[in-house]
Motif scaffolding. Structure first.
Motif, PDB file in Angstrom:
ATOM      1  N   ASN A 104      70.010   8.299 -33.962  1.00 11.65           N
ATOM      2  CA  ASN A 104      70.846   8.689 -35.104  1.00 11.65           C
ATOM      3  C   ASN A 104      70.605  10.181 -35.315  1.00 11.65           C
ATOM      4  OD1 ASN A 104      72.156   9.096 -37.488  1.00 11.65           O
ATOM      5  ND2 ASN A 104      70.750   7.865 -38.743  1.00 11.65           N
ATOM      6  N   LYS A 156      72.126  12.115 -37.193  1.00 11.29           N
ATOM      7  CA  LYS A 156      72.416  12.518 -38.584  1.00 11.29           C
ATOM      8  C   LYS A 156      73.254  13.804 -38.573  1.00 11.29           C
ATOM      9  CE  LYS A 156      68.156  10.337 -39.949  1.00 11.29           C
ATOM     10  NZ  LYS A 156      67.224  10.068 -41.040  1.00 11.29           N
ATOM     11  N   HIS A 211      73.658   2.842 -43.584  1.00 12.55           N
ATOM     12  CA  HIS A 211      72.399   3.597 -43.510  1.00 12.55           C
ATOM     13  C   HIS A 211      71.941   3.925 -44.932  1.00 12.55           C
ATOM     14  CE1 HIS A 211      69.505   6.739 -42.718  1.00 12.55           C
ATOM     15  NE2 HIS A 211      69.444   6.279 -41.472  1.00 12.55           N
ATOM     16  N   GLU A 267      65.341  -0.743 -41.641  1.00  7.74           N
ATOM     17  CA  GLU A 267      64.800   0.601 -41.846  1.00  7.74           C
ATOM     18  C   GLU A 267      64.242   0.715 -43.259  1.00  7.74           C
ATOM     19  OE1 GLU A 267      66.806   3.571 -38.999  1.00  7.74           O
ATOM     20  OE2 GLU A 267      68.072   3.415 -40.751  1.00  7.74           O
ATOM     21  N   ILE A 307      61.646   6.325 -43.538  1.00  6.60           N
ATOM     22  CA  ILE A 307      62.653   7.157 -42.871  1.00  6.60           C
ATOM     23  C   ILE A 307      62.364   8.636 -43.085  1.00  6.60           C
ATOM     24  CG2 ILE A 307      65.091   7.814 -42.833  1.00  6.60           C
ATOM     25  CD1 ILE A 307      65.815   4.952 -43.395  1.00  6.60           C
ATOM     26  N   GLY A 308      62.117   9.327 -42.007  1.00  4.28           N
ATOM     27  CA  GLY A 308      61.914  10.772 -42.052  1.00  4.28           C
ATOM     28  C   GLY A 308      60.642  11.198 -42.771  1.00  4.28           C
ATOM     29  N   GLY A 329      62.493   4.030 -38.706  1.00  2.00           N
ATOM     30  CA  GLY A 329      61.646   4.646 -39.738  1.00  2.00           C
ATOM     31  C   GLY A 329      60.456   5.301 -39.075  1.00  2.00           C
ATOM     32  N   SER A 330      60.598   6.602 -38.767  1.00  2.00           N
ATOM     33  CA  SER A 330      59.522   7.363 -38.132  1.00  2.00           C
ATOM     34  C   SER A 330      59.003   6.710 -36.853  1.00  2.00           C
ATOM     35  CB  SER A 330      58.382   7.624 -39.127  1.00  2.00           C
ATOM     36  OG  SER A 330      58.865   8.362 -40.219  1.00  2.00           O
ATOM     37  N   LEU A 345      66.060   2.145 -34.021  1.00  3.84           N
ATOM     38  CA  LEU A 345      67.054   3.141 -34.435  1.00  3.84           C
ATOM     39  C   LEU A 345      66.229   4.388 -34.766  1.00  3.84           C
ATOM     40  CD1 LEU A 345      69.925   4.036 -35.113  1.00  3.84           C
ATOM     41  CD2 LEU A 345      69.694   2.976 -37.353  1.00  3.84           C
ATOM     42  N   GLY A 379      65.710   8.381 -35.673  1.00  2.68           N
ATOM     43  CA  GLY A 379      66.271   9.584 -36.290  1.00  2.68           C
ATOM     44  C   GLY A 379      65.683  10.829 -35.656  1.00  2.68           C
ATOM     45  N   GLY A 380      64.679  11.406 -36.321  1.00  2.00           N
ATOM     46  CA  GLY A 380      64.086  12.678 -35.884  1.00  2.00           C
ATOM     47  C   GLY A 380      63.763  12.740 -34.399  1.00  2.00           C
TER      48      GLY A 380
HETATM   49  C1  PEP Z   1      67.024   6.885 -39.425  1.00  3.78           C
HETATM   50  O1  PEP Z   1      67.382   7.614 -40.327  1.00  3.78           O
HETATM   51  O2  PEP Z   1      67.804   6.054 -38.952  1.00  3.78           O
HETATM   52  C2  PEP Z   1      65.649   7.039 -38.947  1.00  3.78           C
HETATM   53  C3  PEP Z   1      65.089   6.025 -38.372  1.00  3.78           C
HETATM   54  O3  PEP Z   1      65.054   8.264 -39.148  1.00  3.78           O
HETATM   55  P1  PEP Z   1      63.581   8.732 -38.664  1.00  3.78           P
HETATM   56  O4  PEP Z   1      63.352   8.166 -37.302  1.00  3.78           O
HETATM   57  O5  PEP Z   1      63.656  10.214 -38.665  1.00  3.78           O
HETATM   58  O6  PEP Z   1      62.620   8.181 -39.667  1.00  3.78           O
END
Ligand code: PEP
Length: 250
Positions: A9, A11, A96, A168, A173-174, A212-213, A232, A234-235
């Motif tokens: 993702n 973003k 999300h 998530e 998350i983040g 989530g991280s 899933l 993100g970063g």
């Molecule tokens: C997300 O926003 O879908 C996510 C998992 O973010 P992160 O991996 O950065 O926590």
């Protein structure tokens, strides 16, 4: 056997040239190596066509991060499911927590988005998750269960079978704070049980991703759990090397 999936993702990150570069690096990182892990890139709307051209024929899936709750018409700034389909998307992230939190995404609207996405043949990546407050109050199972019931229970089993669910926890998350593999597994098992109460054995075949991280250092432990079918991301999806390393963590 459920499909193992690692979905990025992105973003609201990367310009179009940067996104093209990132997609090329992901492609270069996997090229020639057959894998049983499905990769999906969740890109900004502006990147869909260009990234789609790069990954075309590679087996990597292309996802949008949202779609409109209306079919077409006078809805300035919105992007419909049929537009996404015609631009080359096969997937769409729905629900999300950042959209729920900052853009007033409601379960009711998600029901409409889900129906339109499915009508267009897009595979939804449907996100659920509790806040820290809800977890600390001991409400996390109930919160996630109602997100699943309120939206996914509007589907019939045939359509439900193709949905990808992403658990998530909002607090992860983040933030760099990952749910422990135990916390994630118990929620994934709960989600599967809730899905089975409505869709029967179809729930056994549905992929439930953790988000989530999630990063190269913790993916292996998470993906080893029986109800965690991937992530899933993100970063860590913004670095091709990390994204690929996560995909190799099964
Ligand atoms: C997300 O926003 O879908 C996510 C998992 O973010 P992160 O991996 O950065 O926590």
């Amino acid at each position: 056997m459920r499909t193992k999936i690692v979905a990025g993702n992105w973003k609201m990150n990367t310009t179009v040239p940067e996104g093209v570069e990132l997609a090329k690096n992901v492609l270069a990182g996997i090229s020639g190596k057959p894998s049983d892990v499905m990769l999906i890139l969740g890109v900004p709307f502006t990147h869909i066509t260009k990234v789609g051209e790069i990954i075309s024929g590679s087996g990597i899936g292309l996802a949008a991060q949202n779609c409109a709750d209306k079919e077409s018409g006078a809805y300035t700034g919105e992007v419909s499911a049929s537009m996404l389909r015609s631009a080359g998307c096969g997937y769409v992230i729905l629900g999300h927590s950042e959209r729920r939190q900052y853009y007033g995404e409601t379960d009711e609207r998600l029901v409409a988005k889900l129906a339109l996405a499915m009508k267009e043949g897009l595979v939804p990546i449907f996100c659920v998750g509790e806040t820290l407050e809800q977890r600390e109050a001991g409400n996390h199972f109930n919160v996630v269960e109602s997100q699943v019931r309120n939206v996914l229970f509007t589907l019939d089993p045939v359509h439900a079978a193709s949905v990808i669910v992403a658990y998530e926890p909002v607090w992860a998350i983040g933030t760099g704070k990952t749910a422990t593999a135990e916390q994630a597994q118990e929620m994934h098992a709960h989600i599967r049980k809730v899905l089975a109460s409505k869709f029967g054995e179809v729930a056994d075949g549905m992929s439930i991703l953790y988000g989530g991280s999630c990063k190269p250092s913790n993916a292996k432990e998470l993906f080893a759990r029986p109800d965690i079918d991937g992530g899933l991301i993100g970063g860590a999806s913004l670095k091709a090397e990390d994204f690929i390393s996560i995909a190799k963590s099964f």
